[in-house]
Design an enzyme around this catalytic site. Structure first.
Site, PDB file in Angstrom:
ATOM      1  N   HIS A 228       0.747  -1.282   0.026  1.00 37.78           N
ATOM      2  CA  HIS A 228      -0.045   0.057  -0.056  1.00 37.78           C
ATOM      3  C   HIS A 228       0.911   1.247  -0.063  1.00 37.78           C
ATOM      4  O   HIS A 228       0.494   2.301  -0.904  1.00 37.78           O
ATOM      5  CB  HIS A 228      -1.038  -0.036   1.252  1.00 37.78           C
ATOM      6  CG  HIS A 228      -1.641   1.169   1.456  1.00 37.78           C
ATOM      7  ND1 HIS A 228      -3.041   1.295   1.160  1.00 37.78           N
ATOM      8  CD2 HIS A 228      -1.496   2.489   1.634  1.00 37.78           C
ATOM      9  CE1 HIS A 228      -3.790   2.396   1.572  1.00 37.78           C
ATOM     10  NE2 HIS A 228      -2.454   3.191   1.648  1.00 37.78           N
ATOM     11  N   GLU A 229       1.886   1.320   1.000  1.00 43.19           N
ATOM     12  CA  GLU A 229       2.885   2.536   0.956  1.00 43.19           C
ATOM     13  C   GLU A 229       3.422   2.628  -0.153  1.00 43.19           C
ATOM     14  O   GLU A 229       3.913   3.799  -0.653  1.00 43.19           O
ATOM     15  CB  GLU A 229       3.422   2.377   2.283  1.00 43.19           C
ATOM     16  CG  GLU A 229       2.928   2.264   3.595  1.00 43.19           C
ATOM     17  CD  GLU A 229       1.532   3.090   3.617  1.00 43.19           C
ATOM     18  OE1 GLU A 229       1.426   4.218   3.002  1.00 43.19           O
ATOM     19  OE2 GLU A 229       0.647   3.090   4.464  1.00 43.19           O
TER      20      GLU A 229
HETATM   21 ZN   LIG Z   1      -2.609   5.085   1.624  1.00 45.57          ZN
END
Ligand SMILES: [Zn+2]
Length: 267
Positions: A228-229
């Site tokens: 996600h990051e």
């Molecule tokens: Zn995010």
């Protein structure tokens, strides 16, 4: 990324319970558990209203600030979390020059990111989310955050605590073909969730905040946070990867998936 207390979506607005001599304001993390002491305001309170908005805001801020360190002054000047729509979240970020890592500027960006993530609270943050187009991510998951999620969910998501990680110029590699579908949230997409399929095993290499090479081998929920990051650094937000028909408000999180949607869990 938000902590994702999936089975306990936050009511909106957060309720304020007034009792005879006190007001209890649940913090986002204390709604589902008594492990944190409640916040009490205990001066001459009558049942009609009571404490000025300003006082409440300050008290609530103090509550969050007290969670991480004592430098309240510094915390008051934290950058805001950038929300979707701002181009910084939809464009690729730039590599950090390794010679710049120890500079005051880069170190301050890292400190701000950690503080903003913890204040939110979230389990991960990318520099573009505070408006800085650099390839830096921070992440952390704690026993306390995890304690607010139901046991069966923790197990299904393979979610385990890990210490704070700061990674500059991360390179993510998928280490197996195993994937899983779970709801995901993002601090830049306030109030919504959607199902995203993510790989279960990844390896991330990069530099730590001292410029030293690091390698993280992760699986389960930590692997999801890393994906996600790292996505943020390429201008990709989870809504770019979600199963569109699972997109919903936090309030609707527990409603069943629409017909035809795949089941949650490992594939
Ligand atoms: Zn995010």
């Amino acid at each position: 990324m938000e902590p994702l207390h999936l089975h306990h979506p936050l009511p909106n607005p957060i309720p304020t319970h007034v009792s005879k001599n006190s007001i209890f304001i649940p913090s986002p993390l204390s709604i589902v558990s008594n492990t944190r002491p409640p916040l009490y305001l205990n001066n001459n309170i009558n049942n009609n209203n009571i404490v000025s908005h300003k006082t409440l805001t300050l008290r609530r801020a103090g509550w969050f600030l007290g969670l991480t360190d004592n430098n309240n002054k510094k915390k008051m000047n934290l950058p805001e979390i950038v929300k979707v729509g701002d181009p910084v979240l939809h464009e690729a970020a730039e590599e950090v020059d390794p010679n710049e890592i120890k500079s005051e500027r880069v170190q301050k960006v890292i400190d701000d990111m950690v503080s903003v993530m913890r204040k939110a609270p979230g389990v991960g943050l990318a520099a573009p989310q505070i408006g800085v187009p650099l390839r830096i991510i921070v992440l952390e998951d704690t026993k306390e955050y995890i304690s607010y999620a139901p046991k069966e969910e923790i197990k299904a998501q393979d979610r385990r605590p890990f210490d704070l990680l700061v990674i500059l110029n991360p390179k993510l590699e998928k280490k197996s073909k195993r994937t899983a579908l779970f709801f995901e949230g993002c601090l830049s997409v306030d109030g919504f969730r959607a199902v995203v399929e993510r790989n279960l095993d990844v390896e991330v290499t990069g530099l730590d905040r001292n410029g030293e090479p690091i390698k993280i081998t992760a699986s389960g929920w930590q692997a999801r946070i890393l994906q996600h990051e790292c996505d943020h650094l390429d201008g990709t937000v989870y809504v770019d990867r979600m199963l569109p028909r699972t997109f919903r408000t936090v309030e609707n999180l527990l409603l069943p998936l629409a017909q035809g949607c795949p089941k949650l869990g490992p594939r």
